[in-house]
Design a protein around this motif. Structure first.
Motif: not given
Length: 406
Positions: A79-93
């Motif tokens: 979380x920042x002053x103006x944004x919330x970010x949810x993210x992931x990294x996975x193998x293609x499949x």
């Protein structure tokens, strides 16, 4: 094309950057952060970010945690002053698995009261840890001083006395007010056919909080520079010197970014590092930071040093600022500094996770994403006269605020 875009009927936007890789980076960036809290909600945006992992309509927290980790993937948020970010990294499949999970936690979290009460203690411990790090805490106190009385000033982590009072209803009310699909961008970077991505987006992200947008952000008023000292009884003196600066849509934003890089960027050859550390041996670390917001911005210099050397370090900072205001850079120096910046950007672009995050945030802010070649052309167009004018607008001594920890 560098990227592909698709807008769902509910207003949520998808941006995809094709990338030959065995790994897919994906996530959701939401245009809400700590500045969107009212005075009874300090810390709520960050607390919601924590609570997104604590249960949905069909998953318990343990299922959320294991969903991607069981296949070697990673799920994270900030979380920042103006944004919330949810993210992931996975193998293609496992890309569809990651997107379905992101949709579930962002759009279908339930914020159970029992989990909420446990997570408050986690955040309180995070606050205590932060308070034990004066080199980080001073930035928050400086922002509070720079944007006094405005939502941009208060700490992202919030106030313990408020956090202890939050309920499921309070969290749900904030999410319903702020998590509009029209304020969200779904970003994907990887080797996935775009038609497949749009099909997944339609399948998992159609539901959401689409409704008439709520209150608009209010820009901070003009401020008077402040000179302040806080007694912390730390071994080092910690000092920040700075000013309000250009917002993220200002025509001189990139010019200030270049100027800040010259002054105190990550390179050992920055002007402040050469002066305070290499020449005089007074500090271990000195940085300058430019952070633009949607309707304002901040620029500052930070250093930590022996208390006996603090006044001398401050004088050296002001000396370097004066040089940039009074002396136009030569063509040779300007060329060198431009090469430094474009080289740094090229190296940074090799970090695929950072580039995926940048993809989402850039599209959220500007509805476009410039590639490295386009940004390099803009950097090349910056002139020495422009940089000197920016220095005289932002680095003026009578316009600077100072915060000291002793």
């Amino acid at each position: 094309m560098d990227y592909q875009i698709y807008t769902l009927p509910n207003g949520l936007r998808l941006i995809h950057k094709p990338e030959k890789s065995a790994v897919v980076y994906c996530g959701m960036v939401i245009s809400t952060g700590s500045r969107d809290e009212d005075e009874t909600e300090f810390g709520m945006a960050h607390f919601v970010e924590h609570m997104l992992f604590k249960g949905t309509e069909k998953r318990r927290s343990s299922h959320i945690i294991s969903r991607l980790e069981n296949v070697g993937g990673d799920l994270n948020a900030f979380t920042s002053k103006e944004e919330t970010v949810v993210y992931a990294a996975v193998l293609n499949q496992y890309a569809e698995r990651a997107l379905e999970l992101i949709a579930d936690v962002v759009l279908h979290s339930t914020f159970p009261q029992k989990e909420l009460e446990k997570e408050v203690e986690v955040v309180l411990d995070e606050i205590d840890s932060y308070n034990d790090s004066p080199s980080e805490l001073i930035y928050d106190d400086f922002e509070d001083m720079l944007f006094k009385g405005h939502a941009l000033g208060h700490h992202i982590l919030g106030k313990p006395e408020l956090l202890r009072e939050y309920t499921t209803q309070d969290v749900s009310r904030f999410v319903a007010r702020q998590y509009h699909t029209e304020k969200m961008v779904l970003f994907v970077s990887g080797d996935i056919p775009f038609k497949k991505l749009t099909r997944w987006a339609d399948k998992y992200f159609q539901l959401g909080y689409k409704q008439a947008l709520g209150e608009q952000r209010v820009a901070p008023q003009q401020y008077q520079p402040v000179d302040n000292m806080i007694i912390k009884n730390t071994h080092q003196a910690h000092v920040i010197i700075g000013n309000r600066a250009y917002d993220m849509y200002h025509a001189d934003r990139l010019g200030l970014y270049l100027l800040n890089n010259i002054l105190g960027g990550p390179g050992m050859s920055s002007l402040l590092n050469l002066s305070l550390r290499e020449k005089h041996g007074l500090v271990y670390n000195v940085d300058s930071i430019y952070q633009p917001f949607s309707d304002s911005g901040e620029w500052c210099v930070y250093f930590g040093c022996d208390p006996a050397n603090a006044a001398r370090c401050e004088a050296l900072v002001y000396k370097e600022l004066s040089k940039l205001r009074e002396n136009k850079l030569s063509d040779a120096l300007l060329k060198k500094y431009k090469l430094q910046l474009t080289g740094q950007m090229a190296i940074s672009s090799e970090n695929k996770e950072n580039m995926a995050l940048s993809l989402g945030k850039s599209f959220l802010r500007y509805e476009k994403v410039d590639n490295l070649e386009e940004i390099s052309k803009k950097v090349e167009a910056i002139t020495a006269n422009q940089l000197q004018r920016i220095a005289n607008e932002v680095f003026l001594p009578e316009g600077l605020s100072v915060l000291r920890y002793r």
